[in-house]
Design an enzyme around this catalytic site. Structure first.
Site: not given
Length: 145
Positions: A78, A109
């Site tokens: 965004e 991870e």
């Protein structure tokens, strides 16, 4: 705050009354706010350091794994349309690559070697609730938080 194991506090959540579930959700938000408040000075120090680097044309690098990683990518995406952030100064990284945006990539991870290589190539700000971050993202220098 232990985020890596199921909490005994919510063990039988599936049989709770809806009003108790709502209260627990609100309680969780207050717990999160208290944690952020306790870390506010370290967060401020990190934000000021990042702002200084970004003023000098540094790149903003979002890094995450799992749900946190997906949220980081959404937030970072965004910046370009909302704040006219230059695309060439934005790097969005998620453990497990693009596939992890739509489905869980278990164990991604824990790719410590990949994280170490990235940490050598970029100045990275990584945020997580996990107490395991120091194991997952080796740092070149100590972090204030």
């Amino acid at each position: 705050m232990d985020t890596e194991r199921a909490s005994l506090r919510y063990f039988d959540l599936d049989v709770w009354a809806p009003s108790d579930i709502a209260e627990a959700m609100i309680e969780g938000q207050f717990t999160a706010v208290a944690a952020v408040r306790a870390a506010r000075f370290a967060l401020l120090e990190a934000a000021l350091a990042a702002a200084e680097r970004l003023r000098k044309a540094g790149r903003l690098v979002y890094v995450g794994a799992g749900t946190s990683g997906r949220l980081a990518v959404q937030d970072g995406a965004e910046l370009v349309p909302t704040f006219s952030w230059p695309q060439e100064r934005l790097l969005l990284l998620i453990a497990g690559g693009r596939n992890a945006l739509l489905r869980s990539v278990e164990g991604a991870e824990d790719a410590v070697d990949q994280a170490a290589r990235l940490a050598q190539q970029h100045d990275i700000v990584a945020m997580t609730l996990s107490s395991l971050l120091p194991r997952a993202v080796p740092r070149r220098s100590p972090c204030p938080a």
